[in-house]
Scaffold this active site. Structure first.
Site, short mmCIF file in Angstrom:
data_model
loop_
_atom_site.label_atom_id
_atom_site.label_comp_id
_atom_site.label_asym_id
_atom_site.label_seq_id
_atom_site.Cartn_x
_atom_site.Cartn_y
_atom_site.Cartn_z
N ASP A 8 -13.24 -23.78 -38.69
CA ASP A 8 -12.86 -23.73 -40.11
C ASP A 8 -11.51 -24.39 -40.43
OD1 ASP A 8 -15.16 -22.23 -40.04
OD2 ASP A 8 -14.29 -20.42 -40.87
N LYS A 106 -21.52 -22.26 -41.79
CA LYS A 106 -21.79 -20.81 -41.84
C LYS A 106 -21.38 -20.25 -43.18
CE LYS A 106 -17.35 -19.85 -39.80
NZ LYS A 106 -16.81 -19.05 -40.92
N CYS A 151 -11.98 -15.55 -38.44
CA CYS A 151 -13.12 -16.32 -37.92
C CYS A 151 -12.94 -16.72 -36.46
CB CYS A 151 -13.39 -17.53 -38.80
SG CYS A 151 -14.10 -17.02 -40.39
C1 VGL Z 1 -12.43 -17.01 -43.15
C2 VGL Z 1 -12.13 -15.34 -44.69
C3 VGL Z 1 -13.26 -15.73 -45.37
C4 VGL Z 1 -11.94 -17.71 -41.92
C5 VGL Z 1 -13.57 -17.41 -43.81
O1 VGL Z 1 -12.35 -18.86 -41.67
O2 VGL Z 1 -11.14 -17.11 -41.16
N1 VGL Z 1 -11.72 -15.97 -43.58
N2 VGL Z 1 -13.97 -16.76 -44.93
#
Ligand code: VGL
Ligand code: ZN
Length: 202
Positions: A8, A106, A151
């Site tokens: 991410d 995702k 994540c």
């Molecule tokens: C994430 C909160 C919501 C992350 C993703 O990538 O850590 N955190 N969605």
């Protein structure tokens, strides 16, 4: 065979983004130094449809960082972030994505949040990543990306559960809430994971 998983690393998780991780951008030069040492680099993208159930804006009267309960699951509500096809969901231009062989997305189910790169929050839906890695004869998973305490951590736990030797490259990650990280890393080590620094790999 080892893989570097980039979790991410997207504009919305960088300073100035919708859900910024403090100093999230500091990992980018570290990641750039690491990719050359790996025969396989795979990235993930948080990739939510508009109106996703994890967004506070989808729940009347709720604000970002409030929590709601879905069945047995507590869900933190987030600001709208990483909406499919928006600039916030894109990789930053400063990240060299040329070494990235595959991208797994995702959080695409409107009703289920997904922190781990392997499964949604309830382990009901797989992304196919474990099968892909096994098909590539991967035994060792190295983790970098954002956010360390959300994540990246959830991916680390699932990676151990899937039987991969799992390494958390700490200086190639940054947490959303720094005070949570030491306890999570202790949990990760207790489950057999290894925490190391980029310099240990170069
Ligand atoms: C994430 C909160 C919501 C992350 C993703 O990538 O850590 N955190 N969605
Ligand atoms: Zn998300």
């Amino acid at each position: 065979m080892k893989v570097l998983l980039l979790i991410d690393i997207q504009n919305d998780f960088l300073p100035g983004g919708a859900l910024p991780v403090p100093a999230g951008d500091a990992i980018i030069p570290v990641v750039s130094r690491l990719t050359g040492s790996f025969p396989l680099v795979v990235a993930t993208q948080d990739w939510h449809p508009r109106g996703h159930g994890s967004f506070a804006s989808s729940h009347a009267g709720k604000r970002p960082f409030d929590t709601v309960t879905y069945g047995a699951e507590r869900q933190t509500l987030w600001p709208d972030h990483c909406v499919q096809g928006t600039p916030g969901a894109a990789f930053p231009v400063s990240l060299d994505t040329r070494p990235v062989e595959a991208i797994f997305r995702k959080g695409t189910d409107p009703l289920i949040d997904s922190y781990s790169a392997f499964y949604d929050k309830d382990h009901r839906k797989t992304t196919g990543l474990a099968g892909y890695l096994r098909d590539k004869q991967v035994t060792d998973v190295y983790l970098a990306g954002l956010a360390a305490d959300i994540c990246v951590f959830e991916t680390a736990k699932d990676s151990l559960r899937e039987g991969f030797n799992t390494y958390f490259v700490q200086d190639a990650t940054r947490p959303l809430e720094a005070e949570r990280l030491p306890g999570l890393l202790r949990q990760f080590r207790d489950q057999g994971g290894t925490v190391l620094q980029c310099g240990d790999l170069l």
